[in-house]
Every structure is written in structure tokens, then in C-alpha cells.
Write a protein that holds these residues in place. Structure first.
Motif, PDB file in Angstrom:
ATOM      1  N   ALA A 245      10.914 -17.624 -15.971  1.00 26.37           N
ATOM      2  CA  ALA A 245      11.097 -16.834 -17.189  1.00 26.37           C
ATOM      3  C   ALA A 245      12.142 -17.467 -18.096  1.00 26.37           C
ATOM      4  CB  ALA A 245      11.501 -15.398 -16.838  1.00 26.37           C
ATOM      5  N   GLY A 246      13.204 -18.010 -17.494  1.00 29.90           N
ATOM      6  CA  GLY A 246      14.225 -18.683 -18.291  1.00 29.90           C
ATOM      7  C   GLY A 246      13.698 -19.948 -18.928  1.00 29.90           C
ATOM      8  N   VAL A 247      12.900 -20.724 -18.165  1.00 33.23           N
ATOM      9  CA  VAL A 247      12.316 -21.947 -18.710  1.00 33.23           C
ATOM     10  C   VAL A 247      11.332 -21.607 -19.824  1.00 33.23           C
ATOM     11  CG1 VAL A 247      10.938 -23.994 -18.187  1.00 33.23           C
ATOM     12  CG2 VAL A 247      12.620 -23.183 -16.541  1.00 33.23           C
ATOM     13  N   GLN A 248      10.595 -20.512 -19.667  1.00 36.11           N
ATOM     14  CA  GLN A 248       9.652 -20.099 -20.704  1.00 36.11           C
ATOM     15  C   GLN A 248      10.338 -19.794 -22.019  1.00 36.11           C
ATOM     16  OE1 GLN A 248       7.084 -17.397 -17.869  1.00 36.11           O
ATOM     17  NE2 GLN A 248       6.046 -17.521 -19.837  1.00 36.11           N
ATOM     18  N   SER A 249      11.612 -19.458 -21.967  1.00 33.10           N
ATOM     19  CA  SER A 249      12.332 -19.167 -23.202  1.00 33.10           C
ATOM     20  C   SER A 249      12.469 -20.400 -24.088  1.00 33.10           C
ATOM     21  CB  SER A 249      13.722 -18.587 -22.898  1.00 33.10           C
ATOM     22  OG  SER A 249      14.556 -19.555 -22.281  1.00 33.10           O
ATOM     23  N   LEU A 250      12.199 -21.605 -23.523  1.00 28.15           N
ATOM     24  CA  LEU A 250      12.174 -22.804 -24.353  1.00 28.15           C
ATOM     25  C   LEU A 250      11.110 -22.677 -25.436  1.00 28.15           C
ATOM     26  CD1 LEU A 250      12.485 -25.657 -21.676  1.00 28.15           C
ATOM     27  CD2 LEU A 250      14.223 -24.955 -23.346  1.00 28.15           C
ATOM     28  N   GLY A 251      10.047 -21.930 -25.128  1.00 27.04           N
ATOM     29  CA  GLY A 251       9.021 -21.694 -26.137  1.00 27.04           C
ATOM     30  C   GLY A 251       9.563 -20.929 -27.323  1.00 27.04           C
ATOM     31  N   GLN A 252      10.448 -19.969 -27.058  1.00 26.07           N
ATOM     32  CA  GLN A 252      11.049 -19.205 -28.151  1.00 26.07           C
ATOM     33  C   GLN A 252      12.118 -20.020 -28.883  1.00 26.07           C
ATOM     34  OE1 GLN A 252       9.873 -17.572 -25.280  1.00 26.07           O
ATOM     35  NE2 GLN A 252       8.297 -16.970 -26.746  1.00 26.07           N
ATOM     36  N   VAL A 253      12.797 -20.929 -28.157  1.00 29.30           N
ATOM     37  CA  VAL A 253      13.730 -21.832 -28.846  1.00 29.30           C
ATOM     38  C   VAL A 253      12.960 -22.685 -29.848  1.00 29.30           C
ATOM     39  CG1 VAL A 253      15.291 -23.786 -28.548  1.00 29.30           C
ATOM     40  CG2 VAL A 253      15.338 -21.907 -26.901  1.00 29.30           C
ATOM     41  N   SER A 254      11.821 -23.202 -29.422  1.00 30.80           N
ATOM     42  CA  SER A 254      10.953 -23.970 -30.311  1.00 30.80           C
ATOM     43  C   SER A 254      10.478 -23.101 -31.475  1.00 30.80           C
ATOM     44  CB  SER A 254       9.753 -24.510 -29.525  1.00 30.80           C
ATOM     45  OG  SER A 254       8.763 -25.035 -30.383  1.00 30.80           O
ATOM     46  N   PHE A 258      11.118 -23.878 -35.510  1.00 34.94           N
ATOM     47  CA  PHE A 258      10.017 -24.039 -36.453  1.00 34.94           C
ATOM     48  C   PHE A 258       9.983 -22.915 -37.484  1.00 34.94           C
ATOM     49  CE2 PHE A 258       8.279 -26.999 -33.275  1.00 34.94           C
ATOM     50  CZ  PHE A 258       7.858 -28.022 -34.115  1.00 34.94           C
ATOM     51  N   MET A 259      10.448 -21.731 -37.100  1.00 34.20           N
ATOM     52  CA  MET A 259      10.461 -20.631 -38.049  1.00 34.20           C
ATOM     53  C   MET A 259      11.414 -20.917 -39.209  1.00 34.20           C
ATOM     54  SD  MET A 259      10.842 -16.582 -37.219  1.00 34.20           S
ATOM     55  CE  MET A 259       9.587 -16.761 -35.954  1.00 34.20           C
ATOM     56  N   VAL A 306       6.986 -25.655 -24.869  1.00 34.63           N
ATOM     57  CA  VAL A 306       7.666 -25.940 -26.139  1.00 34.63           C
ATOM     58  C   VAL A 306       6.708 -25.839 -27.324  1.00 34.63           C
ATOM     59  CG1 VAL A 306       8.842 -27.751 -27.453  1.00 34.63           C
ATOM     60  CG2 VAL A 306       9.471 -27.328 -25.069  1.00 34.63           C
ATOM     61  N   LEU A 307       5.434 -26.114 -27.097  1.00 34.38           N
ATOM     62  CA  LEU A 307       4.436 -26.009 -28.170  1.00 34.38           C
ATOM     63  C   LEU A 307       4.277 -24.581 -28.681  1.00 34.38           C
ATOM     64  CD1 LEU A 307       1.598 -28.431 -27.049  1.00 34.38           C
ATOM     65  CD2 LEU A 307       2.866 -28.522 -29.201  1.00 34.38           C
ATOM     66  N   HIS A 308       4.846 -23.618 -27.966  1.00 35.52           N
ATOM     67  CA  HIS A 308       4.718 -22.228 -28.393  1.00 35.52           C
ATOM     68  C   HIS A 308       5.248 -22.020 -29.811  1.00 35.52           C
ATOM     69  CE1 HIS A 308       4.476 -17.874 -28.076  1.00 35.52           C
ATOM     70  NE2 HIS A 308       5.702 -17.812 -28.547  1.00 35.52           N
ATOM     71  N   CYS A 311       2.487 -22.959 -32.104  1.00 30.88           N
ATOM     72  CA  CYS A 311       1.390 -22.004 -31.904  1.00 30.88           C
ATOM     73  C   CYS A 311       1.670 -20.693 -32.629  1.00 30.88           C
ATOM     74  CB  CYS A 311       1.187 -21.722 -30.417  1.00 30.88           C
ATOM     75  SG  CYS A 311       0.598 -23.124 -29.442  1.00 30.88           S
ATOM     76  N   TYR A 312       2.867 -20.157 -32.435  1.00 30.91           N
ATOM     77  CA  TYR A 312       3.177 -18.834 -32.980  1.00 30.91           C
ATOM     78  C   TYR A 312       3.521 -18.893 -34.469  1.00 30.91           C
ATOM     79  CZ  TYR A 312       4.914 -14.113 -33.425  1.00 30.91           C
ATOM     80  OH  TYR A 312       5.087 -12.815 -33.834  1.00 30.91           O
ATOM     81  N   ASP A 313       4.465 -19.742 -34.834  1.00 29.43           N
ATOM     82  CA  ASP A 313       4.946 -19.740 -36.216  1.00 29.43           C
ATOM     83  C   ASP A 313       3.883 -20.164 -37.213  1.00 29.43           C
ATOM     84  OD1 ASP A 313       7.419 -18.916 -35.361  1.00 29.43           O
ATOM     85  OD2 ASP A 313       8.260 -20.923 -35.272  1.00 29.43           O
TER      86      ASP A 313
END
Length: 417
Positions: A245-254, A258-259, A306-308, A311-313
Motif C-alpha cells: 500500500a505504501g509503494v502504491q502511493s508512488l502512483g499518487q506522487v506521480s 503531473f497534476m 508510477v504511470l498512474h 492515467c488519472y490526470d
């Protein structure tokens, strides 16, 4: 916008997405490990998000646009949500867990449109102002994931605590919402049809051909998105990633980075290219997951996470601003609810049902799955969607707006028709 309003809106966004990230990321792992759920049941649990998103336009159109101020509705929904999350944390099996989380998501999903509406109503130029406010929501999701990883709740079997953490944050936002800038209904006292009262007035946006293509693409691209939400955390834990879960937060850092760059990309790429790049990133992400592992190809897992941000923004945030621009002042709340229906509603509904079945079908043995096939399927779906979007979406000067925009839109937004 005054600095005090900006701070309040930022806190609102932080808490809104902290609450969601606090329990949603690890939901699949919690259900599989703590409640002994099947993959289909995991899909059904994530389906509550879609049900809530489908209900959202009706709540927004009937209440927020017409009778009560948006910030007051936001407060009531989050206070009720805090109680439901607390009840969900005490469930001992899937049968008792499901009604609580279903009711919660019916109340939570409308708040995603409400926070956008409250923020947009305070802005003169959302293309420049929205990203700097919305980025605090991403930060909230990051903090939630890092907290779960830091406290080692996944490895220690303590994921019940995630619901308690989310409940506390929901109660806090519920109280704080009553201090937000007044956002009164824009249609108070107006007579209208039943469809208009239910928020279906925003359906007029579909008269714009490009918006219709965007709307359909939003539904289709959220089918593979459901795989990411439902099964990324169980996947990462199964392949041996520590503090997933902590590593997944790299997606939100990305996502955060990008935002902040969205205004820069808007002026140089335009709506069509930004939306297409966002969808294409989904294809690449799932291919990385399909061929990544916890050893020599560990970098693929990190790259897919990290591609998140792209993907999201590039798709969701761009789509929210695009929708706000076309909707105009009168339909702001219902239009945001309408696009929420398309993405987290219809698209995710189909995706959650499909992903759960595929997860069960590719189970090789207890706790072992054919993850390559599980990820290649959504990669193929996303690839078809982006190809059709590139062929059908036309980015050309607008000849007739659906509704007058309340601010000067950037050329890249005004061009889509």
C-alpha cells in the motif's frame, strides 16, 4: 480567490481523498484475507462504488442544485459516512460487511462531484486554479497509503484499522464542511420537469459530438480501470512486494506531479492528445504488470504504479475541466455528477463484475493466480478504446456551445466539438 478560501478548499480536497485512500486501496486484500471472500465477492464489493456513482447525479441534481447548499450536504453525507465506516470495521463476514459498505458508497460517491462543484464555484479560471487545489486530494491519498505501510497493517493482518482511520477522517470533514464557502443551489425556485429535477439536464452535453465520444470513452476505459482498483494490492502482495500500500502511493506522487503540470500540457497538447495519452498509459501499465514480478522485473511493477499519474490526470482531471467548461454556470453540479456516473458508475460497474470473474477463473491454486492473463485482458480492452477514440474524436473549433461558459476558456478546451 482569497488565501483563506484556497486553504479551506485544499483541506477539503485533502480529507476527501484521504478518506477514500485509507480503506479502498487495501479493500481487496482485506476481503480475501480477513473475511475469506472470493474474487467475485471482491468484485461485488468494489461494485458498490459504481452503484454510488450511478445514484450520485440524482442526489446532486435533486438536492445540491435545487434545495440545499452544497457544503451543507457534503457535511451531512460525511458525518453519516463516518458511522457506516465504523460499522463496517466490526463486520466478521462478507454478508455483514456488504450492506454497510454499499450504503456508505451510495453516500460517498456524490461527494466527489460536490467537492468539485464547491471548488469550481470559487474560481474564475479553473484551468489554472483547479489543479493546485485538487493536488491536495492526491496528497491525502498518498498520506493514507504511507500510513498503512508505515504501520505495517497489511503484513500484521490489521487492515480493520483502515476503516477506523477513514471513519475518523470522515467525521472531521463532516464537521469542517460547514465552514466551507457558501455554495447555494443555482436553480432554487425554478420550475422544471422531473428529468431536470433529477439532474438529467446535463444530458444535453451529449448533443456535442465530441463530448458524446468522450462520454462513451469514459465508460469504456473504466472497465479496465476496475482491474487496477480491485486487484493491484492483492497482486503486489502475492508477488512478494513489502508494504504494498505504501509503494502504491508512488502512483499518487506521480499523480501529484503531473497534476501541477496540467496547465502546461493543456496549452501545448490540447484536449484530444491529453485524453489519448491518459488512456494509452493504461495499456502500458497493464503490460508492465503482466510481465513484472518481485525479482528481476521488479522495475516493471514500479513503472506500472508510477504511470498512474498520467492515467488519472490526463484523462480524469482533463475530463472534469472539459466537462465544467462545456456545462456552464447553471449545470456545474449536475454535469460533474453526470461524468461521475459515466466513469465510476457505468464503466466501473461493468469492470468490477468482469474483473472478479476473471480473477476467479485464473486462480491456479489457493493463493496463486495467473496474473499475466489477468492483466493482459484489461490491457487489450484499453488498447481498443484508445484506438477508437483517436479515430472518432474530432478536435476542431467549436461552432455551438452547449451552455455559455462563465469564464474565458483556454483555446485547447474550447476547440473540442
Amino acid at each position: 480567490m482569497t488565501s483563506s478560501i484556497r486553504i479551506k478548499l485544499s483541506i477539503m480536497m485533502f480529507l476527501e481523498f484521504f478518506i477514500w485512500g485509507a480503506w479502498f486501496v487495501t479493500l481487496g486484500t482485506y476481503l480475501l484475507r480477513n473475511l475469506s471472500a472470493t474474487g467475485t465477492q471482491v468484485g461485488v464489493a468494489f461494485l458498490t462504488q459504481s452503484i454510488g456513482a450511478i445514484v450520485a447525479p440524482f442526489i446532486i441534481g435533486l438536492i445540491a442544485d435545487r434545495f440545499f447548499s452544497a457544503q451543507k450536504i457534503l457535511g451531512v453525507l460525511h458525518l453519516a459516512g463516518a458511522l457506516l465506516l465504523w460499522r463496517a470495521s466490526s463486520s466478521t463476514d462478507f454478508g455483514s460487511f456488504y450492506p454497510n459498505i454499499l450504503t456508505y458508497m451510495v453516500l460517498y460517491m456524490p461527494t466527489l462531484a460536490l467537492v468539485n462543484s464547491i471548488a469550481f464555484r470559487q474560481m474564475q479560471n479553473p484551468q489554472k486554479e483547479f489543479a493546485t487545489i485538487r493536488v491536495l486530494g492526491t496528497l491525502g491519498w498518498i498520506v493514507a497509503g504511507l500510513t498503512i505501510g508505515w504501520l505495517n497493517w497489511e503484513q500484521s493482518g490489521s487492515l480493520r484499522a483502515t476503516f477506523l482511520m477513514a471513519a475518523g477522517a470522515s467525521a472531521l470533514l463532516g464537521v469542517f464542511s460547514f465552514t466551507l464557502p457558501a455554495t447555494p443551489p443555482v436553480k432554487r425556485g425554478q420550475s422544471s420537469s422531473l428529468g431536470d429535477m433529477l439532474g438529467l439536464d446535463a444530458i444535453g452535453l451529449l448533443k456535442n459530438r465530441s463530448y458524446l465520444i468522450f462520454f462513451l470513452a469514459s465508460i469504456a476505459i473504466c472497465i479496465p480501470l476496475a482491474f487496477y482498483y480491485g486487484f493491484t494490492n492483492p497482486f503486489l502482495n502475492e508477488v512478494g512486494m513489502k508494504a504494498a500500500a505504501g509503494v502504491q502511493s508512488l502512483g499518487q506522487v506521480s499523480e501529484l506531479l503531473f497534476m501541477l503540470l496540467i496547465p502546461f500540457f493543456f496549452t501545448r497538447l490540447g484536449v484530444k492528445k491529453m485524453l489519448a495519452i491518459g488512456m494509452l498509459a493504461w495499456v502500458v501499465r497493464y503490460v508492465f504488470f503482466a510481465y513484472g514480478d518481485g525479482q528481476s522485473n521488479y522495475w516493471m511493477l514500479i513503472a506500472g504504479i508510477v504511470l498512474h499519474g498520467i492515467c488519472y490526470d490526463f484523462f480524469f482531471v482533463t475530463g472534469q475541466i472539459y466537462t465544467d467548461n462545456l456545462a456552464g454556470e447553471r449545470f456545474k453540479s449536475s454535469a460533474q455528477g453526470f461524468i461521475t456516473l459515466a466513469t465510476y458508475g457505468v464503466g466501473m460497474l461493468i469492470g468490477t463484475l468482469l474483473s472478479g470473474r476473471i480473477f476467479d477463473n485464473y486462480q491456479l491454486s489457493e493463493g496463486v493466480h495467473d496474473w499475466r492473463m489477468i492483466w493482459l485482458i484489461p490491457a487489450g480492452i484499453a488498447g481498443v478504446v484508445v484506438l477508437l477514440f483517436l479515430l472518432l474524436f474530432k478536435d476542431r473549433p467549436q461552432t455551438q456551445a452547449v451552455a455559455p461558459a462563465p469564464y474565458d476558456a483556454a483555446p485547447s478546451l474550447a476547440q473540442a466539438n
